[in-house]
Design a protein around this motif. Structure first.
Motif, PDB file in Angstrom:
ATOM      1  N   GLY A 160      36.007  80.075   2.787  1.00  0.00           N
ATOM      2  CA  GLY A 160      34.916  81.033   2.737  1.00  0.00           C
ATOM      3  C   GLY A 160      33.555  80.347   2.730  1.00  0.00           C
ATOM      4  N   GLU A 161      33.438  79.249   1.975  1.00  0.00           N
ATOM      5  CA  GLU A 161      32.171  78.526   1.921  1.00  0.00           C
ATOM      6  C   GLU A 161      31.844  77.906   3.278  1.00  0.00           C
ATOM      7  OE1 GLU A 161      32.699  75.764  -1.221  1.00  0.00           O
ATOM      8  OE2 GLU A 161      32.409  77.265  -2.836  1.00  0.00           O
ATOM      9  N   GLU A 162      32.855  77.383   3.926  1.00  0.00           N
ATOM     10  CA  GLU A 162      32.619  76.813   5.249  1.00  0.00           C
ATOM     11  C   GLU A 162      32.213  77.897   6.230  1.00  0.00           C
ATOM     12  OE1 GLU A 162      34.902  74.005   8.557  1.00  0.00           O
ATOM     13  OE2 GLU A 162      35.892  74.550   6.678  1.00  0.00           O
ATOM     14  N   ALA A 163      32.794  79.098   6.063  1.00  0.00           N
ATOM     15  CA  ALA A 163      32.410  80.206   6.935  1.00  0.00           C
ATOM     16  C   ALA A 163      30.953  80.584   6.731  1.00  0.00           C
ATOM     17  CB  ALA A 163      33.335  81.400   6.658  1.00  0.00           C
ATOM     18  N   ARG A 164      30.473  80.554   5.503  1.00  0.00           N
ATOM     19  CA  ARG A 164      29.069  80.883   5.230  1.00  0.00           C
ATOM     20  C   ARG A 164      28.138  79.910   5.970  1.00  0.00           C
ATOM     21  NH1 ARG A 164      27.923  84.312   1.029  1.00  0.00           N
ATOM     22  NH2 ARG A 164      29.715  85.039  -0.181  1.00  0.00           N
TER      23      ARG A 164
END
Length: 816
Positions: A160-164
């Motif tokens: 999720g953090e990488e997606a942000r």
């Protein structure tokens, strides 16, 4: 009294009161019931002591002489000198569930092991759930689950953090995870808003979403593996917890039975099986209650022990008698339970047979009962030769079924087998079964009769007392013992012998005790014994009474007065249902000119047996040798038992038949007040026969009913005198001169008594005096020979004259 007439004291061999110095049998010590069986006892001891293959014992002899009780007592005596054999159990085989294992334990430990295993199962039922419900176990499982969740959450969070960073938001939906474009304020863009973005921005987001989806799919693929790893850790935890719960329970048992071969290894397998199958036990404890046919099998049942044979209560080797020696009762069986319309079984349903129970000891079987059971004899022989007990259903042995069933491990066989049977059965097996001699090398032959000496009589008195005590009867006074011994001699058919038929003597004592009880006396007297004998005869003598009635009414023709030529009263014995009685039979003979044939009508009509026919042939040989040694025997004769409509067997009437023939030949009539019994040989010597007492009493009763006048009597062989044990009424009649019993050694002595004329002795040339019975018979045979010779000469003369007539008229011319 003639020289051949027997005095009353020789007609009944009574007991001497001086041989019995006691008042009642209470004063006598008990003795074993095998009186007079020294030969059988020695054979039994030998067979029992020889510890070699095939030296099993066959105890042979008639029923009722105490074979079973004697053998049982000897086996029990020997068994007390030997230690109890080991116990045997069947346990579950974890490698081959269809083949339960057999384990041997020291005597008495089988029951203990069975109890210990039941206790172990109960301990496991409580220990395992308790271990898996402990706070430690719960905390450890929760930690593993939390670790899995944390690992999953961290992977999702990192994604999720990488997606942000790429302007995307990872959103969890009811159907899974999706990536959505995100605005500057971290809100999810609608499709319209996304389309307003610059084209390059849209392509960058789409490219990043594609890469992240690949990464997401990889993470999702890893999650089952992470769960599998977690479950493996849970299983390992379960094993650790189970080991903690089980080890101390099983190790304690293992140490207790460390010296028992195979048992520690079996406990190790149980320990390993519990550890490997923990979920079954945990689920089994929490499973919902179901009806019995639908309920899952108890996982603990495979740890149970089937105590097949326990010798815990034995003080020596076992002695087993199997009353119904069929296939299942010999080698055991596997029982079945019905479940949902099918039959199921397991190792706990294996049941032992007589061979299991007697293993290490002695097995006693009735040979006749064994042979009557289908396939039991072959099974027993096969088991003895194999030296092991293999439990196999009969239907499988015969290939009648092909279903899967248990195949228990065979148990080594070590026992001594004793068969009980009569002599005929033993001899038939010896002759017809080639394996019999290899398996039963020792024969214990029991005596039916023993010598009647003063010493033996005193021992027999103790035997009577022992039987009375064994059956809880009143004691017998001295006179009752003497009467019982006299009856025993009567059963033996010999005044110098005693019967060993303990069943008959025991029954007599029970009946005498009943009559003593009816009089309310404390001891059995001679009158009670006599009444028991009389009452038994009265219960069984219906046919005898009917026979006597027919004779008395003249339906069956028997003359007891007057004289008749060629007619004599013979004596026979009928035995039915264990009761024997004598009756007279009229025997008649006829003679005529012939070629020397003596026709046995009984044989010609197939009513005569081979022994009776042999006796008739002996008569023919005697007649030829005595009366026609130098001339042809030119006589044809016929013999018949009048009014006989059944079979005739035996040669005891051959003396009577010979006397009837000689009477017919000589023309000398026979006194009908006498009856005759005895066999005869070709030398004219009278030989002993059986049933002499019954025969005398049968003719005596006929004469008594018609009235004894002092002329009536019976002629018997001298060699039968020692066998006489006549009833008191017969002896009293002889003493009063109303009845006579004559003993003879030769045919001539019998002829003189029957005809009242001298028999005559042959001179050096073989001729008899003309005024004697033999002389008249010889003369008539000589007349027959002359008539036959003249008849033959006349026929030859007539034949010659006929030939001369044929020769003289041959061509009708003369010499001229």
């Amino acid at each position: 009294m003639t020289s051949s007439e027997l005095p009353p004291e020789r007609l009944h061999h009574g007991c001497d009161p001086e041989d019995f110095p006691f008042s009642t049998t209470e004063e006598l010590e008990e003795i074993p019931l095998d009186l007079g069986q020294e030969r059988a006892r020695r054979a039994l001891h030998f067979g029992i002591e020889v510890e070699r293959e095939g030296f099993n014992v066959f105890a042979l002899g008639p029923d009722g002489i105490g074979k079973h009780s004697t053998v049982q007592a000897l086996l029990e005596e020997r068994a007390r000198m030997r230690p109890p054999p080991p116990d045997w159990v069947y346990v579950y085989d974890f490698d081959q569930p269809r083949r339960p294992r057999a384990l041997k334990l020291p005597a008495g430990q089988g029951a203990r092991f069975h109890k210990d295993m039941d206790q172990l199962i109960e301990d496991l039922r409580s220990a395992l759930p308790a271990a898996f419900e402990s706070e430690h176990y719960k905390r450890r499982t929760e930690e593993l689950e939390e670790e899995l969740k944390r690992r999953q959450a961290q992977a999702i969070k990192a994604l999720g953090e990488e997606a942000r960073m790429h302007g995307l938001m990872l959103i969890e939906t009811p159907t899974g995870f999706v990536f959505a474009p995100m605005g500057e304020n971290e809100e999810v863009l609608s499709p319209e808003e996304f389309n307003k973005l610059p084209e390059e921005r849209q392509k960058a987001i789409e490219a990043a979403a594609g890469e992240l989806n690949d990464r997401l799919r990889e993470v999702l693929r890893q999650m089952p593996l992470w769960r599998k790893e977690m479950l493996e850790k849970v299983r390992q935890l379960n094993r650790e917890i189970a080991e903690v719960a089980v080890n101390h329970l099983i190790l304690e048992l293992r140490q207790r039975y460390l010296e028992v071969p195979g048992l520690p290894e079996h406990l190790d397998r149980i320990r390993q099986d519990v550890i490997d199958n923990v979920p079954q036990f945990i689920q089994g404890e929490t499973a919902p209650s179901l009806p019995l046919p639908l309920a899952p099998p108890d996982p603990y049942s495979r740890y149970r022990v089937n105590l097949l044979v326990s010798n815990e209560e034995l003080e020596g080797a076992p002695v087993v008698y199997e009353d119904l020696p069929n296939h299942a009762n010999l080698i055991g069986r596997s029982e079945y339970q019905a479940q949902m319309g099918t039959l199921v079984t397991d190792f706990t349903l294996i049941r032992p047979g007589a061979l299991h129970r007697a293993n290490g000891g002695y097995l006693l079987l009735d040979a006749r009962k064994l042979l009557l059971q289908p396939y039991a004899w072959d099974l027993l022989k096969r088991t003895l030769k194999a030296g092991e007990i293999r439990i196999e259903p009969l239907e499988k042995t015969l290939s009648l079924i092909s279903t899967v069933s248990l195949e228990p491990e065979p148990i080594p066989l070590d026992l001594k087998l004793v068969l009980l049977g009569d002599r005929l059965l033993y001899y038939l097996l010896c002759e017809l079964d080639p394996e019999f001699a290899d398996l039963f090398k020792v024969a214990a032959d029991f005596e039916e009769r023993i010598d009647r000496t003063p010493e033996q009589s005193r021992l027999y008195a103790r035997l009577i007392g022992t039987l009375a005590r064994r059956d809880g009867l009143r004691p017998l006074d001295r006179e009752a013992v003497m009467r019982t011994i006299e009856h025993s001699a009567r059963l033996a058919g010999d005044g110098k012998k005693l019967s060993t038929e303990l069943r008959a003597i025991g029954d007599l004592l029970v009946e005498a005790d009943h009559w003593a009880g009816a009089e309310d006396v404390s001891a059995i007297g001679a009158r009670h014994v006599q009444r028991a004998i009389t009452e038994r005869e009265r219960r069984l003598d219906r046919l005898r009474q009917q026979s006597l009635e027919q004779i008395e009414r003249g339906v069956v023709i028997i003359d007891t007065a007057g004289e008749r030529r060629g007619c004599i009263n013979g004596l026979s014995v009928l035995e039915l249902g264990g009761y024997a009685f004598g009756r007279p039979s009229r025997i008649t003979a006829t003679c005529r000119l012939g070629d020397g044939e003596v026709l046995d009508i009984e044989r010609e009509t197939e009513l005569g047996g081979p022994i009776h026919s042999k006796g008739v042939f002996i008569l023919s040989g005697f007649l030829s040798a005595r009366y026609a040694a130098s001339v042809p025997l030119s006589m044809s004769a016929s013999l018949v038992f009048e009014q006989s409509y059944g079979g005739v067997e035996g040669d005891s009437a051959s003396l009577a038949e010979l006397c009837a023939l000689i009477s017919e030949l000589s023309g000398c009539p026979i006194r009908q007040c006498l009856a005759v019994t005895g066999s005869v040989n070709q030398q004219g010597e009278v030989q002993p026969i059986g049933g002499v007492n019954e025969k005398i009493e049968g003719f005596f009763e006929v004469c008594r009913r018609r009235g004894l006048d002092g002329s009536h009597g019976v002629i018997i062989p001298t060699r039968n005198v020692d066998h006489l044990m006549l009833r008191r009424e017969v002896v009293d009649a002889v003493a009063a001169g109303k009845f006579h019993i004559h003993a003879v050694d030769t045919v001539d002595q019998a002829l003189e008594l029957l005809t009242g004329q001298p028999a005559g002795a042959a001179d050096e040339e073989g001729n008899f005096p003309p005024d004697t019975v033999n002389g008249r018979a010889q003369q008539r045979l000589l007349d027959f020979a002359l008539i036959r010779q003249s008849f033959s000469a006349g026929k030859l003369l007539a034949a010659g004259q006929k030939e001369e007539q044929k020769g003289g008229n041959g061509d009708g011319t003369d010499g001229d």
